[in-house]
Design an enzyme around this catalytic site. Structure first.
Site, PDB file in Angstrom:
ATOM      1  N   ASP A 270     -43.554 -56.600 -15.610  1.00  6.55           N
ATOM      2  CA  ASP A 270     -43.238 -55.844 -14.388  1.00  6.55           C
ATOM      3  C   ASP A 270     -43.256 -56.726 -13.139  1.00  6.55           C
ATOM      4  OD1 ASP A 270     -43.069 -53.516 -15.858  1.00  6.55           O
ATOM      5  OD2 ASP A 270     -45.149 -52.925 -15.451  1.00  6.55           O
TER       6      ASP A 270
ATOM      7  N   ASP B 220     -53.381 -46.158  -9.678  1.00  6.68           N
ATOM      8  CA  ASP B 220     -53.526 -47.481  -9.064  1.00  6.68           C
ATOM      9  C   ASP B 220     -52.706 -47.646  -7.791  1.00  6.68           C
ATOM     10  OD1 ASP B 220     -55.400 -48.416 -10.896  1.00  6.68           O
ATOM     11  OD2 ASP B 220     -53.853 -48.973 -12.333  1.00  6.68           O
TER      12      ASP B 220
ATOM     13  N   ARG C  77     -59.150 -52.406  -8.060  1.00  9.21           N
ATOM     14  CA  ARG C  77     -57.970 -52.254  -7.189  1.00  9.21           C
ATOM     15  C   ARG C  77     -58.231 -52.441  -5.707  1.00  9.21           C
ATOM     16  NH1 ARG C  77     -54.700 -53.734 -10.964  1.00  9.21           N
ATOM     17  NH2 ARG C  77     -54.224 -52.160 -12.515  1.00  9.21           N
TER      18      ARG C  77
ATOM     19  N   SER D 143     -50.844 -50.713 -23.002  1.00 10.21           N
ATOM     20  CA  SER D 143     -50.924 -51.245 -21.646  1.00 10.21           C
ATOM     21  C   SER D 143     -52.401 -51.479 -21.337  1.00 10.21           C
ATOM     22  CB  SER D 143     -50.318 -50.235 -20.672  1.00 10.21           C
ATOM     23  OG  SER D 143     -50.914 -50.385 -19.396  1.00 10.21           O
TER      24      SER D 143
HETATM   25  N1  ARG Z   1     -56.897 -44.302 -16.002  1.00 10.18           N
HETATM   26  C1  ARG Z   1     -57.601 -45.419 -15.497  1.00 10.18           C
HETATM   27  C2  ARG Z   1     -57.713 -45.348 -14.012  1.00 10.18           C
HETATM   28  O1  ARG Z   1     -57.013 -44.612 -13.409  1.00 10.18           O
HETATM   29  C3  ARG Z   1     -57.000 -46.715 -15.972  1.00 10.18           C
HETATM   30  C4  ARG Z   1     -55.747 -47.162 -15.337  1.00 10.18           C
HETATM   31  C5  ARG Z   1     -55.237 -48.348 -16.037  1.00 10.18           C
HETATM   32  N2  ARG Z   1     -54.229 -49.021 -15.290  1.00 10.18           N
HETATM   33  C6  ARG Z   1     -53.310 -49.771 -15.832  1.00 10.18           C
HETATM   34  N3  ARG Z   1     -52.475 -50.363 -15.017  1.00 10.18           N
HETATM   35  N4  ARG Z   1     -53.157 -49.906 -17.127  1.00 10.18           N
HETATM   36  O2  ARG Z   1     -58.530 -46.000 -13.422  1.00 10.18           O
END
Ligand code: ARG
Length: 403
Positions: A13, A122, A93, A175
């Site tokens: 990405d 995110d 993040r 992922s």
């Molecule tokens: N569901 C989790 C969260 O919102 C994990 C997110 C994972 N992000 C990713 N880019 N794979 O914190």
């Protein structure tokens, strides 16, 4: 040329995003990759970024601030989301976003960009952080804007534009987002909540079958709510978490599987690994029970729940969060001491705790001859404690009401 600082992971990405930002937006692209303790999963980002058209590529080691400014405050609060997600991604993040903004300022960029899609949490965490720290900065989210509809289309675009996306693994089905505090796993078979997570989805933990047949015990030393030593050896936070990840991971500790409610309104099936996190969370909680008064524990649990939600929802840089930090720092002042945790086939069980600030008094709690508890004082206590209950019943009877 106006400049953008892109949070770069080195994956498909964000590699495609470098080209897209140059070509479609006419921007000079500087990439910033954060080392949050991904270990061997930190890809060869710098070379790849430059090869793919970045004019500059930096990697910053953010492990120390991740632990000291993000993970430890969350641990003091015993923060989690849903049934036990320890918030690894959610804590990483705002730190990456803070660094993006800082670097954008330093290099005179008007834009920052990230590789999040339009349906996750995110994007919210990145953009709310940017808004909190630099209201003037503009955020670009290529994945929300471009017309590439699937991974296949992205790969096609990459081929057409000669983008180096590394060895693209056709069966890279999951992922991942990984840092010191854990891994978040999504996609593939996991998208059916009925499917048990396949063993190959896990990166940090052994399955119970492969875990040692003998348990191991670790002793975690705490000072004011945060871990400072492991098995008697003082360690800084980064080293301690890394070490504990490998010990507890080998024993299969730290797997979490839940269907959770995203901020954007959908439910998703998430699998997490947090070996050190699960051990430290259980240990910290046990030490709180030894050293804190009942009513404070009660209040801390309520506010801890709130803290977990706030972290999940991207509200790290807010007044509420700062106020809660003040509450928790005060709360854990005396949460110092040692906790023994037994690790065995996926479980982390607290089997012992001690503290110079323990509110536990042997002479008050014991049933042996050294008992110093005044049993006779209970008579008057119960009389008053039960008085309103007794009264209510007497008054009901006087009024002729059947029980
Ligand atoms: N569901 C989790 C969260 O919102 C994990 C997110 C994972 N992000 C990713 N880019 N794979 O914190």
């Amino acid at each position: 040329m106006p400049r953008v600082v892109l949070a770069y992971s080195g994956g498909l990405d964000t590699s495609v995003a470098i080209q897209w930002l140059r070509q479609e937006k006419g921007l000079d692209v500087v990439t910033l990759s954060a080392d949050l303790g991904q270990g061997e999963y930190l890809p060869p980002t710098r070379e790849r970024a430059l090869k793919n058209g970045a004019s500059e590529a930096v990697i910053v080691d953010l492990r120390k601030p991740l632990v000291e400014e993000f993970i430890f405050p969350a641990l003091k609060a015993l923060a989690f989301y849903g049934e036990g997600y320890l918030l690894a991604t959610a804590l990483g993040r705002p730190l990456i976003a803070r660094e993006l903004v800082r670097y954008a300022r330093e290099t005179g960029a008007d834009f920052v960009a990230h590789g999040c899609t339009g349906k996750g949490n995110d994007q919210v965490r990145f953009e709310v952080t940017a808004a909190a720290l630099a209201p003037e900065i503009k955020v670009i989210a290529p994945l929300r804007e471009w017309s590439l509809k699937s991974r296949e289309e992205e790969i096609e675009y990459a081929m057409e534009h000669g983008i180096d996306i590394g060895g693209i693994d056709k069966k890279k089905i999951y992922s991942y987002d990984r840092n010191l505090w854990g891994v978040s796993v999504e996609c593939g078979e996991l998208e059916d909540p009925w499917n048990a997570p396949p063993e190959d989805a896990y990166l940090m933990t052994a399955g119970p079958k492969d875990a040692p047949d003998e348990p191991v015990e670790v002793v975690v030393g705490f000072k004011s709510g945060v871990p400072v030593s492991l098995d008697g050896r003082e360690m800084d936070g980064v080293a301690l978490i890394e070490k504990l990840n490998s010990i507890a991971g080998a024993h299969g500790v730290g797997r979490i599987d839940q269907v959770e409610d995203r901020l954007v309104g959908i439910k998703s099936r998430e699998v997490y690994e947090a070996p050190a996190g699960v051990v430290l969370f259980s240990a910290a909680r046990a030490l709180q029970h030894l050293t804190l008064p009942k009513d404070l524990i009660h209040e801390a649990r309520i506010l801890g729940r709130r803290y977990g939600e706030l972290v999940y929802n991207g509200l790290w840089f807010t007044a509420l969060k700062r106020a809660l930090d003040a509450f928790f720092s005060q709360t854990v002042r005396n949460v110092s001491g040692d906790v023994r945790v037994r690790l065995f086939k996926g479980s982390a069980t607290v089997v012992g705790r001690r503290s110079p600030f323990a509110l536990y008094r042997h002479s008050l709690s014991t049933y042996d001859a050294s008992d110093s508890f005044d049993h006779s004082a209970s008579v008057g206590f119960i009389k008053l404690w039960g008085l309103p209950v007794q009264l209510a019943e007497l008054i009901d009877r006087e009024a002729g009401k059947e029980a």
